[in-house]
Design a protein around this motif. Structure first.
Motif, mmCIF file in Angstrom:
data_model
loop_
_atom_site.group_PDB
_atom_site.id
_atom_site.type_symbol
_atom_site.label_atom_id
_atom_site.label_comp_id
_atom_site.label_asym_id
_atom_site.label_seq_id
_atom_site.Cartn_x
_atom_site.Cartn_y
_atom_site.Cartn_z
ATOM 1 N N LYS A 61 0.842 -1.208 0.000
ATOM 2 C CA LYS A 61 0.000 0.000 0.000
ATOM 3 C C LYS A 61 0.867 1.243 0.000
ATOM 4 N N ASN A 62 0.961 1.879 -1.151
ATOM 5 C CA ASN A 62 1.911 2.967 -1.303
ATOM 6 C C ASN A 62 1.697 4.157 -0.377
ATOM 7 N N GLU A 63 0.454 4.672 -0.390
ATOM 8 C CA GLU A 63 0.211 5.932 0.311
ATOM 9 C C GLU A 63 0.531 5.805 1.794
ATOM 10 N N ARG A 64 0.100 4.722 2.377
ATOM 11 C CA ARG A 64 0.331 4.514 3.801
ATOM 12 C C ARG A 64 1.825 4.457 4.100
ATOM 13 N N LEU A 65 2.544 3.760 3.211
ATOM 14 C CA LEU A 65 3.977 3.622 3.418
ATOM 15 C C LEU A 65 4.702 4.963 3.269
ATOM 16 N N ILE A 66 4.297 5.706 2.254
ATOM 17 C CA ILE A 66 4.912 7.031 2.043
ATOM 18 C C ILE A 66 4.756 7.887 3.298
ATOM 19 N N ILE A 67 3.532 7.892 3.831
ATOM 20 C CA ILE A 67 3.286 8.679 5.044
ATOM 21 C C ILE A 67 4.103 8.130 6.209
ATOM 22 N N SER A 68 4.104 6.806 6.342
ATOM 23 C CA SER A 68 4.757 6.227 7.527
ATOM 24 C C SER A 68 6.258 6.500 7.525
ATOM 25 N N ILE A 69 6.813 6.710 6.347
ATOM 26 C CA ILE A 69 8.242 7.056 6.311
ATOM 27 C C ILE A 69 8.425 8.573 6.357
ATOM 28 N N SER A 121 9.622 10.759 -8.587
ATOM 29 C CA SER A 121 8.940 9.474 -8.375
ATOM 30 C C SER A 121 7.628 9.688 -7.618
ATOM 31 N N LEU A 122 7.672 10.571 -6.626
ATOM 32 C CA LEU A 122 6.455 10.843 -5.848
ATOM 33 C C LEU A 122 5.382 11.455 -6.744
ATOM 34 N N GLU A 123 5.796 12.389 -7.576
ATOM 35 C CA GLU A 123 4.856 13.040 -8.500
ATOM 36 C C GLU A 123 4.160 12.025 -9.400
ATOM 37 N N ASP A 124 4.941 11.046 -9.862
ATOM 38 C CA ASP A 124 4.380 10.029 -10.754
ATOM 39 C C ASP A 124 3.422 9.111 -10.011
ATOM 40 N N GLU A 125 3.634 8.983 -8.725
ATOM 41 C CA GLU A 125 2.961 7.948 -7.957
ATOM 42 C C GLU A 125 1.647 8.422 -7.348
ATOM 43 N N ILE A 126 1.621 9.662 -6.888
ATOM 44 C CA ILE A 126 0.457 10.132 -6.140
ATOM 45 C C ILE A 126 -0.070 11.410 -6.791
ATOM 46 N N SER A 127 -1.224 11.876 -6.320
ATOM 47 C CA SER A 127 -1.800 13.031 -7.013
ATOM 48 C C SER A 127 -2.651 13.879 -6.079
ATOM 49 N N GLY A 128 -3.092 15.006 -6.620
ATOM 50 C CA GLY A 128 -4.048 15.856 -5.919
ATOM 51 C C GLY A 128 -3.474 16.538 -4.682
ATOM 52 N N ASP A 129 -4.341 16.803 -3.721
ATOM 53 C CA ASP A 129 -3.924 17.504 -2.499
ATOM 54 C C ASP A 129 -2.929 16.686 -1.681
ATOM 55 N N PHE A 130 -3.078 15.370 -1.748
ATOM 56 C CA PHE A 130 -2.124 14.511 -1.041
ATOM 57 C C PHE A 130 -0.724 14.700 -1.627
ATOM 58 N N GLU A 131 -0.648 14.684 -2.956
ATOM 59 C CA GLU A 131 0.630 14.893 -3.622
ATOM 60 C C GLU A 131 1.244 16.229 -3.182
ATOM 61 N N ARG A 132 0.415 17.262 -3.197
ATOM 62 C CA ARG A 132 0.938 18.589 -2.848
ATOM 63 C C ARG A 132 1.517 18.587 -1.420
ATOM 64 N N ALA A 133 0.779 17.973 -0.493
ATOM 65 C CA ALA A 133 1.261 17.940 0.896
ATOM 66 C C ALA A 133 2.576 17.168 0.994
ATOM 67 N N VAL A 134 2.640 16.015 0.326
ATOM 68 C CA VAL A 134 3.860 15.193 0.412
ATOM 69 C C VAL A 134 5.045 15.909 -0.242
ATOM 70 N N LEU A 135 4.808 16.509 -1.406
ATOM 71 C CA LEU A 135 5.919 17.182 -2.089
ATOM 72 C C LEU A 135 6.424 18.377 -1.280
ATOM 73 N N LEU A 136 5.491 19.205 -0.803
ATOM 74 C CA LEU A 136 5.919 20.365 -0.010
ATOM 75 C C LEU A 136 6.724 19.914 1.201
ATOM 76 N N TRP A 137 6.213 18.890 1.857
ATOM 77 C CA TRP A 137 6.881 18.414 3.064
ATOM 78 C C TRP A 137 8.260 17.851 2.764
ATOM 79 N N THR A 138 8.372 17.122 1.655
ATOM 80 C CA THR A 138 9.628 16.434 1.352
ATOM 81 C C THR A 138 10.738 17.396 0.947
ATOM 82 N N LEU A 139 10.363 18.543 0.410
ATOM 83 C CA LEU A 139 11.355 19.550 0.012
ATOM 84 C C LEU A 139 12.133 20.074 1.214
ATOM 85 N N ASP A 140 13.336 20.576 0.938
ATOM 86 C CA ASP A 140 14.079 21.322 1.957
ATOM 87 C C ASP A 140 13.295 22.585 2.293
ATOM 88 N N PRO A 141 13.262 22.988 3.578
ATOM 89 C CA PRO A 141 12.484 24.172 3.938
ATOM 90 C C PRO A 141 12.789 25.416 3.076
#
Lengths: 316, 316
Positions: free
Chosen positions: A29-37, A64-84
């Motif tokens: 389950k990708n989304e859960r794993l992405i969040i858990s890490i 890879s994240l962009e290709d994998e997930i989408s929408g508001d979830f994608e935006r939250a994960v991408l923003l978070w993963t970036l350097d501040p």
């Protein structure tokens, strides 16, 4: 204080990357794993994960994240993963490209980040966009707003606690005069609110209230429809009381027929490692509802899970 | 390129400190020894010497130097011994406290240092003066000069080589219009010359000359008596051709009945580790006299020896 929870024993970046890569390739389950890490790693740890990922797989983790997930979830994960710093540069650039006088994102960044974070952001802006933030402010904004935002994004406020009472007194007087004359874009007024240290600004507004019997923010409310005046209020509140300001942004984002998902995502991802605990506790005091509960009521799916994890309320 | 000469085998900071301390205590010829050590160490080596000295003797090296030597020699040694960022902060502060419209030191610092050196200087300014450089610019300068110097000292110019030809074209046009109208303090004009990268500025002035048949610097000379216009010329020349600009400052400093010792000391000490070789070679081309010879003719004693050492022409 931060809200994110980092495990006592953090897996190595290589282990994290291995799990993420497998998830992207369709295992589990990708989304859960992405969040858990990712939602449970600090900025330095995420940086190490990004570096290891790029080195190991020859592809950027963000791609890879962009290709994998989408929408508001994608935006939250991408923003978070970036350097501040890089994240702030991206947010500032988006704010400028879609700039309008009601957009407060640039003010939020300029007034809630500390001086060295702001410099890091301006450096990241050069690298990303091949020009300076000031150049884009001058390109995308106009009139009085440009006069205000140029020094705001360029200033490097002193961060010490030393305060000059005399200066606070004379500058409170100057602000009072200009506000009374409705000379809101007067250069002295702009210089004061864009360059003074937080401690000095607090001394100025405290003196203003004592001397003139009314808070400066209230005096600036006489002209409710004026968006420039609203920006001045935002700068003063955001500089002096950033957590209160950000709580209000979240509160207003939850109101109305369509909630402002972008603002909620932005504040949770940019503050989870800084002061989201104070923001959440202010939210609770103001609304009698815990912030995580309010978010659960308004946002759904993986996006909700990601934000709740950043708020430190998932059970990983 | 730098002009200073550093020995192949550099003594340890402890050895250097030991000799300096003995010299201060009256052993041997102090001035010669001070020059033979300090003028032949890089910024990093001088920093190590300062740290070791303070640790070993419980006194700042700069303080001991102040007690030991005096006059123009003292000024040269102290400026040189400081960290570059701290030195720039001190020079900027002096320029502001004694500010007048003919003072170009702030422009020289803002336009010849690279972006990260400027940020270091602003950070050093906070530490030294407990307020920001912008705050002091707004305190000590007035009118159009303030409008010009505030963004100049706050800007963080992009340093890449990418140039936008279209932008250069439209901004050359804007500058030509404003100069023709003598609207020298127009905000667009100020934003352009204070925020554009060096590469972009060179593209702008090159387009200006091609399109309007005359160099922008020449057009800005129509108004010779206007000190604000002179400051604009200085900013443009200093940003685009820093070595030529600094050569001219030295050249003019040597002319006249009383030579301007401070400017010569400032440029030699601030550029000896950067580009003094190019400045000296430009000086030779323009004046048919080697810079070190010109300095020998105008300056005497230990001050002369210190500057000649920084120019790489002593025989230590």
């Amino acid at each position: 204080m931060p809200t994110i929870k980092v495990p006592v024993t953090v897996p190595s970046p290589a282990e994290d990357c291995d799990l993420l890569r497998k998830a992207f390739q369709g295992w589990g389950k990708n989304e859960r794993l992405i969040i858990s890490i990712l939602a449970h790693r600090t900025a330095a740890q995420r940086r190490a994960i990004r570096a290891t990922y790029a080195e190991t797989y020859g592809e950027e983790l963000l791609k890879s994240l962009e290709d994998e997930i989408s929408g508001d979830f994608e935006r939250a994960v991408l923003l978070w993963t970036l350097d501040p710093a890089d994240r702030d540069a991206q947010l500032a650039n988006e704010a400028l490209r879609g700039w309008n006088p009601s957009n407060r994102v640039l003010i939020e960044i300029a007034c809630t980040r500390n001086s060295s974070e702001l410099l890091d952001m301006r450096r990241a802006y050069h690298l990303r966009y091949k020009r300076s933030l000031e150049e884009d402010v001058s390109k995308y904004t106009t009139g009085d707003f440009r006069k205000l935002l140029m020094p705001l994004v360029s200033s490097y406020r002193y961060e010490g606690i030393e305060v000059s009472r005399n200066l606070a007194k004379s500058e409170a007087k100057m602000l009072h005069e200009k506000i009374t004359e409705q000379a809101y874009s007067h250069e002295e007024l702009i210089w004061i609110i864009t360059s003074r240290s937080k401690a000095q600004m607090i001394a100025i507004i405290s003196h203003y209230k004592n001397e003139y019997g009314k808070a400066i923010i209230k005096d600036l409310k006489n002209d409710r429809q004026n968006k420039f005046v609203a920006a001045l209020r935002a700068i003063i509140r955001c500089t002096c009381y950033p957590q209160k300001y950000l709580e209000k942004v979240i509160r207003l984002a939850m109101k109305g027929q369509r909630i402002d998902v972008n603002s909620i995502t932005r504040i949770v991802t940019t503050r989870a490692e800084v002061d989201l605990k104070e923001i959440a506790s202010t939210y609770y005091k103001k609304n009698n509802v815990p912030l995580e509960q309010a978010i659960k009521g308004e946002i759904s799916g993986d996006h909700k899970k990601m934000l709740i994890a950043l708020l430190g309320h998932d059970d990983v």
